[in-house]
Scaffold this motif. Sequence first.
Motif, short mmCIF file in Angstrom:
data_model
loop_
_atom_site.label_atom_id
_atom_site.label_comp_id
_atom_site.label_asym_id
_atom_site.label_seq_id
_atom_site.Cartn_x
_atom_site.Cartn_y
_atom_site.Cartn_z
N GLY A 1 37.52 -50.22 1.52
CA GLY A 1 38.98 -49.98 2.59
C GLY A 1 39.05 -48.49 2.54
O GLY A 1 39.52 -47.84 3.43
N LEU A 2 38.49 -47.55 1.60
CA LEU A 2 38.64 -46.03 1.68
C LEU A 2 37.44 -45.52 2.58
O LEU A 2 36.36 -45.59 2.17
CB LEU A 2 38.43 -45.63 0.22
N PRO B 1 42.28 -55.69 0.18
CA PRO B 1 42.18 -54.58 -0.58
C PRO B 1 43.48 -53.62 -1.00
O PRO B 1 44.38 -53.98 -0.16
CB PRO B 1 41.38 -53.50 0.63
N ALA B 2 43.37 -52.96 -2.18
CA ALA B 2 44.43 -52.35 -2.60
C ALA B 2 44.86 -51.33 -1.74
O ALA B 2 46.12 -51.28 -1.87
CB ALA B 2 44.07 -52.03 -4.02
N VAL B 3 44.13 -50.75 -0.92
CA VAL B 3 44.77 -49.59 -0.05
C VAL B 3 45.70 -50.26 0.95
O VAL B 3 46.52 -49.62 1.40
CB VAL B 3 43.74 -48.87 0.37
N TRP C 1 59.33 -45.26 -5.43
CA TRP C 1 58.39 -46.25 -4.59
C TRP C 1 56.93 -45.70 -4.14
O TRP C 1 56.17 -46.49 -4.26
CB TRP C 1 59.18 -46.69 -3.32
N ILE C 2 56.97 -44.44 -3.84
CA ILE C 2 55.59 -43.96 -3.80
C ILE C 2 54.86 -44.08 -5.24
O ILE C 2 53.56 -44.47 -4.86
CB ILE C 2 55.83 -42.30 -3.39
N GLY C 3 55.68 -43.74 -6.19
CA GLY C 3 54.80 -43.96 -7.29
C GLY C 3 54.32 -45.33 -7.56
O GLY C 3 53.27 -45.89 -8.23
N ALA C 4 55.38 -46.46 -7.20
CA ALA C 4 55.00 -47.87 -7.45
C ALA C 4 53.68 -48.03 -6.55
O ALA C 4 52.94 -49.16 -7.07
CB ALA C 4 56.11 -48.64 -6.85
N ALA C 5 53.47 -47.40 -5.39
CA ALA C 5 52.25 -47.61 -4.63
C ALA C 5 51.04 -47.03 -5.26
O ALA C 5 49.87 -47.74 -5.12
CB ALA C 5 52.46 -47.03 -3.11
N ILE C 6 51.25 -45.99 -6.06
CA ILE C 6 50.00 -45.55 -6.69
C ILE C 6 49.59 -46.33 -7.94
O ILE C 6 48.70 -46.75 -8.19
CB ILE C 6 50.30 -44.07 -7.17
N ILE C 7 50.73 -46.91 -8.57
CA ILE C 7 50.39 -47.85 -9.61
C ILE C 7 49.77 -49.10 -9.25
O ILE C 7 48.84 -49.64 -9.64
CB ILE C 7 51.86 -48.21 -10.29
N ALA C 8 50.31 -49.70 -7.94
CA ALA C 8 49.49 -50.87 -7.55
C ALA C 8 48.02 -50.58 -7.17
O ALA C 8 47.18 -51.39 -7.37
CB ALA C 8 50.18 -51.31 -6.08
N GLY C 9 47.56 -49.45 -6.67
CA GLY C 9 46.39 -48.98 -6.53
C GLY C 9 45.48 -48.98 -7.85
O GLY C 9 44.52 -49.22 -7.95
N MET C 10 46.04 -48.46 -8.95
CA MET C 10 45.54 -48.43 -10.39
C MET C 10 45.18 -49.78 -10.81
O MET C 10 44.43 -50.09 -11.29
CB MET C 10 46.49 -47.59 -11.12
N VAL C 11 46.39 -50.48 -10.63
CA VAL C 11 46.26 -51.90 -11.13
C VAL C 11 45.16 -52.78 -10.45
O VAL C 11 44.20 -53.67 -11.27
CB VAL C 11 47.55 -52.65 -10.88
N PHE C 12 44.66 -52.59 -9.23
CA PHE C 12 43.97 -53.39 -8.41
C PHE C 12 42.42 -52.32 -7.98
O PHE C 12 42.18 -52.31 -7.17
CB PHE C 12 44.27 -53.62 -6.99
#
Length: 177
Positions: free
Chosen positions: A114-115, A50-52, A96-107
């Motif tokens: 998982g939420l 899961p992306a989360v 890097w926190i932005g990268a985590a958010i972008i990863a969530g948007m991509v997936f």
Amino acid sequence: MSRSPEHPTSHPAPPDREAQSPGGEPSAAQAQAMLAQAAGAARTLPAPVPAVLICYGILCAVGTFGTLGMHLAPYMTAPPGGLSPTVTILIFAFMWIGAAIIAGMVFRERWRRGLSTRWLVYMGVWAVLWVLGMTLGGTMLGMFIAPAFVVPFVIAVSTEAAKARDARQAQQAGAGR
């Protein structure tokens, strides 16, 4: 190495092409064989992550290294841009926190899996550790807070692995009936 009946070592041979219907489409028997082959292959594939969990891993790594950076910031010289080391560390941490958010948007198609309440608890634990790390990172306590981010991440991975294992076992039990 022996394999269980649910995990055959080889898949059935593809349906015979000579018995296809005149339009080039597979016959009912061929379609049934292809569906059985696909179901057998699907049972052997692991569930997607899961992306989360990916985002949470990034956030925990940011927390660890951000806290270590805050601990080391007083010993650093100011970078050429004139920003203080603390501000520089915060800028990179927020990137890097932005990268985590972008990863969530991509997936995002796997985002909802998982939420649940447990993820809200994990994020709450992360937020508390983040605040502690950013405020106490410059003290010796920061050296104990930094590795603490590993604990909720390992728990999250273990929980997700157990849920995936349980789902796989339930699926195999349902297929064995």
